[in-house]
Design a protein around this motif. Structure first.
Motif, short mmCIF file in Angstrom:
data_model
loop_
_atom_site.label_atom_id
_atom_site.label_comp_id
_atom_site.label_asym_id
_atom_site.label_seq_id
_atom_site.Cartn_x
_atom_site.Cartn_y
_atom_site.Cartn_z
N LEU A 47 0.83 -1.20 0.00
CA LEU A 47 0.00 0.00 0.00
C LEU A 47 0.87 1.25 0.00
O LEU A 47 2.01 1.25 0.50
N ASP A 48 0.33 2.32 -0.53
CA ASP A 48 1.07 3.58 -0.64
C ASP A 48 0.83 4.43 0.60
O ASP A 48 0.23 5.51 0.54
N GLY A 49 1.29 3.95 1.75
CA GLY A 49 1.16 4.71 2.99
C GLY A 49 -0.25 4.77 3.54
O GLY A 49 -0.52 5.56 4.44
N THR A 50 -1.15 3.93 3.03
CA THR A 50 -2.55 3.97 3.48
C THR A 50 -2.88 2.78 4.37
O THR A 50 -4.06 2.46 4.56
N GLY A 51 -1.86 2.12 4.91
CA GLY A 51 -2.08 0.96 5.77
C GLY A 51 -2.45 1.37 7.18
O GLY A 51 -3.02 2.44 7.41
N GLU A 52 -2.11 0.51 8.15
CA GLU A 52 -2.54 0.76 9.52
C GLU A 52 -1.44 0.33 10.50
O GLU A 52 -0.55 -0.45 10.15
N GLN A 53 -1.54 0.85 11.70
CA GLN A 53 -0.58 0.51 12.76
C GLN A 53 -1.40 0.03 13.95
O GLN A 53 -1.76 0.79 14.83
N THR A 54 -1.73 -1.27 13.96
CA THR A 54 -2.51 -1.85 15.05
C THR A 54 -1.75 -3.04 15.62
O THR A 54 -0.86 -3.60 14.98
N ALA A 112 -7.13 1.11 8.20
CA ALA A 112 -6.46 1.41 6.93
C ALA A 112 -7.31 2.37 6.13
O ALA A 112 -8.53 2.24 6.07
N LYS A 113 -6.66 3.32 5.48
CA LYS A 113 -7.40 4.33 4.71
C LYS A 113 -7.81 3.83 3.34
O LYS A 113 -8.84 4.23 2.80
N SER A 114 -7.01 2.95 2.76
CA SER A 114 -7.32 2.44 1.42
C SER A 114 -6.53 1.17 1.16
O SER A 114 -5.40 1.02 1.63
N LEU A 115 -7.14 0.25 0.40
CA LEU A 115 -6.45 -0.97 -0.02
C LEU A 115 -6.06 -0.90 -1.50
O LEU A 115 -5.61 -1.89 -2.07
N ARG A 116 -6.22 0.25 -2.08
CA ARG A 116 -5.95 0.42 -3.51
C ARG A 116 -4.46 0.19 -3.80
O ARG A 116 -3.59 0.74 -3.14
#
Length: 364
Positions: A47-54, A112-116
């Motif tokens: 992902l282009d910085g749209t992942g998550e930190q969980t 996550a903001k996007s999976l694109r």
């Protein structure tokens, strides 16, 4: 056997000329022949910085690295802006065999903001029995996207946190079916109805021979079938194209109070009734007034609220229903009055309470 199959085809072509009937395959399904739901948990990377930190994303990432013999230093918390934890689900069709592929749907589990632009890593898909039936992996197709500015403004089109992978899972295990077991199978109607079940059994008996099909209840029809699997497949191929005229559904009026949608069945009838419906409109206007004291006085300037209320009631129009009014006449009468969906809901509910509607009033 060739003559029997030819007979089936000829009869099917003759029966298909009835435009008021439906095919058996459109109104019924075979008992025991069904799909199965699969679900899995995996990681989408790239992902282009749209992942998550969980926490669970980091745990899944560390577990994946351990399987490849990579151990992270104790206390190291990796930054996973390009990784997202996802749920993967799919539907396993009946009779599908190992080596064939199925479509899968991937949905974000965290923030996550996007999976694109992401790719799903190898994910096992399990059924309710805990067994692995397919393995999923591949590049995702995401229909939505989102953009965010430095000032906090953002725009989102469709849903960027869910996507699909066509043919994204390979089947590893097939599900046993009872289709070839015994000397009969059972048709289950999609819409239970005693009349339709009787007509289905009658159509099959006229098509194949007497006593071939027997209705069991409002849903099921038991059909005798050849024991040989190849003969049973040919037999089913002919039966599923037999034409059956379903019975008319029960009289219903469906109301969706959230959307204002109203659907009236064709068999709904009204008893004699007279209806008057008017609209009461209440308008309240708020205004502010400044109270300014005399310059020589010791008072203070204050702001007071003033409310003005007005009530207006439109002239109610009365219309009369004769006994046995049909759906078309009901629609014409309501359109002539100009009732809105909300008004029509109130009218239909009042008619039902008065016992003037021959049918069910269902609110969803």
């Amino acid at each position: 056997m060739k003559a029997i199959v030819t007979f089936f085809v000829v009869c099917t072509l003759v029966m298909s000329q009835n435009s008021f009937a439906d095919r058996v395959k459109d109104i019924a399904s075979i008992q025991g022949v069904r799909s199965n739901h699969l679900i899995g948990y995996g990681l989408v990377v790239g992902l282009d910085g749209t992942g998550e930190q969980t926490a669970y994303t980091a745990q899944a990432f560390k577990t994946m690295l351990n399987r490849f013999g990579i151990t992270l230093p104790q206390g190291l918390n990796p930054k996973l802006k390009n990784v997202a934890a996802v749920a993967v689900h799919a539907e396993l069709p009946p009779f599908i065999k190992p080596g064939q592929t199925i479509d899968i749907t991937v949905s974000s589990l965290g923030n996550a903001k996007s999976l694109r632009g992401g790719a799903l890593l190898l994910t096992p898909l399990k059924a309710v029995d805990g067994q692995i039936y397919a393995l999923a992996q591949g590049n995702m197709v995401v229909g939505g996207f989102g953009a965010e500015g430095r000032d906090g403004s953002s725009v989102t089109v469709n849903i960027p946190t869910a996507g699909r992978i066509p043919n994204g899972a390979i089947v590893e295990r097939s599900v046993a079916s009872s289709f070839a077991d015994g000397d009969h199978f059972i048709f289950n109607l999609n819409q239970p109805d005693f009349t339709t079940a009787r007509r289905l059994a009658k159509a099959i008996n006229e098509f194949v021979g007497p006593q071939t099909a027997k209705p069991m209840d409002a849903t099921s029809v038991k059909v005798s079938a050849p024991r040989d699997v190849s003969h049973r497949v040919a037999f089913m191929s002919a039966l599923e194209n037999v034409q059956v005229e379903p019975a008319d559904s029960s009289s219903k009026i469906i109301i969706n109070s959230r959307t204002g949608t109203i659907v009236v069945g064709k068999n709904v009838r009204l008893k004699e009734a007279a209806v008057a419906h008017g609209s009461l409109v209440v308008t309240i206007a708020e205004a502010q007034q400044v109270s300014q004291p005399n310059p020589l006085a010791q008072g203070e300037t204050t702001v007071t609220q003033q409310s003005q209320a007005a009530v207006a009631q439109e002239d109610a129009k009365m219309f009369h229903f004769d006994p046995g009014v049909s759906l078309d006449e009901l629609v014409r009468a309501v359109n002539a009055v100009g009732a809105a969906p909300g008004d029509l809901m109130a009218i239909l509910e009042a008619l039902k309470q008065a016992g003037a509607i021959q049918g069910q009033l269902v609110v969803i």
